[in-house]
Design a protein around this motif. Structure first.
Motif, short mmCIF file in Angstrom:
data_model
loop_
_atom_site.label_atom_id
_atom_site.label_comp_id
_atom_site.label_asym_id
_atom_site.label_seq_id
_atom_site.Cartn_x
_atom_site.Cartn_y
_atom_site.Cartn_z
N GLY A 239 48.20 38.82 25.21
CA GLY A 239 48.87 40.05 25.61
C GLY A 239 47.94 41.26 25.54
N ASP A 240 47.08 41.29 24.51
CA ASP A 240 46.13 42.41 24.40
C ASP A 240 45.13 42.41 25.55
N ALA B 164 46.79 43.57 28.66
CA ALA B 164 47.01 45.01 28.61
C ALA B 164 45.75 45.78 29.00
N CYS C 18 45.34 45.49 32.83
CA CYS C 18 46.41 46.22 33.51
C CYS C 18 46.23 47.73 33.40
N GLN C 19 45.69 48.20 32.29
CA GLN C 19 45.41 49.62 32.15
C GLN C 19 44.37 50.07 33.18
N GLU D 234 46.05 50.16 36.62
CA GLU D 234 46.94 51.32 36.77
C GLU D 234 46.14 52.60 36.93
N ARG E 28 51.14 44.83 37.78
CA ARG E 28 50.22 45.16 36.69
C ARG E 28 51.00 45.39 35.40
N ASP E 29 52.10 44.70 35.25
CA ASP E 29 52.93 44.81 34.06
C ASP E 29 52.46 43.78 33.04
N ALA E 30 51.78 44.23 31.98
CA ALA E 30 51.20 43.32 31.00
C ALA E 30 52.28 42.50 30.28
N ARG E 31 53.43 43.10 29.98
CA ARG E 31 54.48 42.36 29.28
C ARG E 31 55.02 41.23 30.16
N ALA F 269 52.45 38.50 30.26
CA ALA F 269 52.38 37.74 29.00
C ALA F 269 53.49 36.70 28.92
#
Length: 549
Positions: free
Chosen positions: A302-303, A306, A309-310, A313, A345-348, A351
């Motif tokens: 998940g990290d 993220a 994805c940052q 974005e 680009r939604d990391a959650r 994951a």
């Protein structure tokens, strides 16, 4: 400006042979399997001490500390056995690759030899190439003993190019793979510095000319004839070639010489064939201590997502495919992939697609690095809820998470949408598209209804019908008789002559078909056709092609 890291593994055949035979003690036997990168030597066996980076494979010490006898690998050329590679002990005794094996044995009677395995060397180099993905997503194989890494924009993950270079070479040295490496703006300059410059050389951006001008002309990767002729004329250094007029240089030594000069200086492009597609959308997480617990793997996945994805974005972009790679201590990598039906680009959300697949990751002695890649990156505007949002778009956004879960669990080829295709031949009138792809322009003709279920292949039936064009009065399908109560037709479908030869089969559109929509006395509705015409050489055959209900 690109930055290229060149890695050279001197005496690669000897190095790979020793890695395949970690227990060799000079007795003439070669036990032991190939070790993965980073794997410790077997228990009870002495660890080899790598030589200096310019030496090659390192010396082999037996249990008592005695140096093993000189060693060489042999290859057969036109019926003659020759030395393919020699270790540093044999090289010190004046043996060299290409020498006849009989002459070498006469000079060094205690020479130990084994057959050279070029396929194994290549496989080991490819494994090393895959391992280097942790340093850069763009890695190319260079000849038989080297690699090129495009590290543009990736060095900050190690704190700079110098720390990246030291870390890579130190890891290889610990694993019994002596290597030299260098960094420059071009592949030619990095190649030259890695082989003929100071170890761990780094040419500052735009300074490759000053970095290579004191190197020998062999550093330019010239053709054999030019490389042998230049020293005879007193041209020993690259700087001497740079001082010569280009026209005379090209006329005397060929255009290949000036091309190599231009490639090294960045004045001519050089294509590198990367083992996997290069992408700038790459990020990395390294750990002070290896991790292995499932919950830790899920958290770092998940990290890593993220992080990427940052970046997406921040630049107003999204991607359709993501890959999280877990790198073990022994060099093995376990990629876990997830695909999206629409750019995202939604990391959650990503994951949730990656974590269920982590049971396939074997952490072994621990995961030390996690890398993440994004593919199929395209511009993506920021989402905004609107009262006047299009109903179809809202529906697609609602369905997207469900489609993503189905695709990642069942497989990309098992989740699709049937769309019409402009063809009156039934087998060609439907195409498979991604579930949330934009709608196609083509539409089915409402005056020519098609069955809800179209068989992949028509099934043969026996039928009784009046001549010449009446529908069947009765037919038998799968051993069961059906009496026809109502029928419509015929609808004649002929061959598409402009597509002749594309996918025809024995039951394909290579002959005339007369289709009928029939209903039996039990209420079942079928799509039946007669293939062929009466009065021809062959008797027409009957087939069932689909069901209406």
């Amino acid at each position: 400006m690109a930055r290229i890291l060149s890695v050279w593994c001197p005496n690669w055949p000897i190095t790979t042979w020793r890695r395949r035979n970690p227990g060799y003690d000079g007795s003439g036997e070669a036990p032991g399997p190939l070790r993965a990168f980073g794997a410790p030597p077997p228990e009870g066996k002495d660890r080899r001490t790598p030589s200096s980076p310019s030496g090659g494979g390192g010396c082999v010490a037996s249990g008592g500390g005695k140096l093993a006898p000189p060693f060489a690998l042999l290859v057969s050329e036109h019926g003659t056995r020759r030395l393919a590679a020699v270790d540093e002990t044999a090289r010190a005794l004046a043996l060299s690759p290409g020498q006849k094996a009989a002459d070498a044995m006469a000079l060094v009677p205690n020479l130990v030899t084994f057959d050279h395995d070029p396929a194994a060397d290549r496989a080991a180099l490819e494994a090393l190439c895959d391992w280097c993905v942790r340093f850069s997503p763009a890695v190319a194989i260079d000849g038989d003993d080297g690699l090129f890494l495009d590290i543009t924009g990736a060095d900050h993950l190690w704190g700079g190019e110098d720390q990246m270079l030291v870390d890579l070479v130190a890891r290889l040295a610990r694993w019994g793979v002596p290597a030299r490496a260098a960094i420059a703006d071009t592949a030619g300059a990095a190649w030259a510095l890695a082989r003929y410059g100071d170890d761990l050389s780094i040419a500052p951006p735009g300074q490759q000319r000053a970095a290579i001008e004191d190197l020998p002309v062999a550093a330019l990767r010239l053709e054999d004839a030019a490389e042998a002729q230049l020293p005879r004329l007193g041209l020993h250094r690259v700087g001497q070639l740079l001082a010569l007029p280009r026209a005379q240089l090209a006329k005397r030594f060929g255009l290949a010489t000036t091309l190599r000069l231009d490639q090294a200086l960045g004045m001519a492009a050089e294509a590198l064939t990367f083992r996997r597609p290069a992408t700038p959308w790459f990020d990395r997480l390294a750990f002070f201590e290896p991790i292995s617990a499932p919950e830790d793997l899920a958290r770092v996945a998940g990290d890593a997502l993220a992080l990427i994805c940052q970046r997406l974005e921040a630049q107003g972009r999204g991607a359709k495919r993501f890959e999280v790679v877990f790198h073990r201590l022994d060099g093995k990598a376990y990629p876990v992939r997830a695909g999206l039906a629409r750019l995202g680009r939604d990391a959650r959300r990503l994951a949730k697609l990656i974590v269920p697949k982590l049971d396939k990751v074997d952490p072994g002695f621990g995961i030390e690095v996690v890398t993440v890649h994004a593919w199929a990156v395209e511009p993506l505007a920021a989402a905004q809820e609107r009262l006047d949002a299009d109903a179809d778009a809202t529906l697609d956004e609602t369905l997207a998470p469900l489609v993503d879960r189905l695709v990642n669990r069942l497989g990309e080829n098992r989740v699709w949408r049937a769309d019409p295709f402009e063809s009156h031949v039934p087998e060609r009138s439907v195409v498979r598209n991604a579930p949330l792809d934009p709608p196609v322009v083509a539409r089915w003709d409402p005056d020519r209804p098609r069955p809800v279920r179209l068989f992949k292949r028509p099934e043969a039936i026996t039928a009784i019908a009046k001549l010449p064009d009446d529908p069947p009065m009765q037919f038998t399908w799968r051993g069961r008789a059906h009496r026809v109560r109502r029928a419509e037709g015929p609808e004649r479908i002929g061959q598409e002559w402009w597509r002749a030869g594309v996918g025809e089969t024995d039951t394909g559109p290579d002959r005339i078909r007369d289709y009928y929509r029939v209903e039996d006395d039990a209420g079942g509705r079928f799509w039946i056709y007669r293939q062929g015409l009466f009065g021809e050489d062959e008797t027409p055959k009957w087939w069932i092609h689909g069901l209406f209900g």
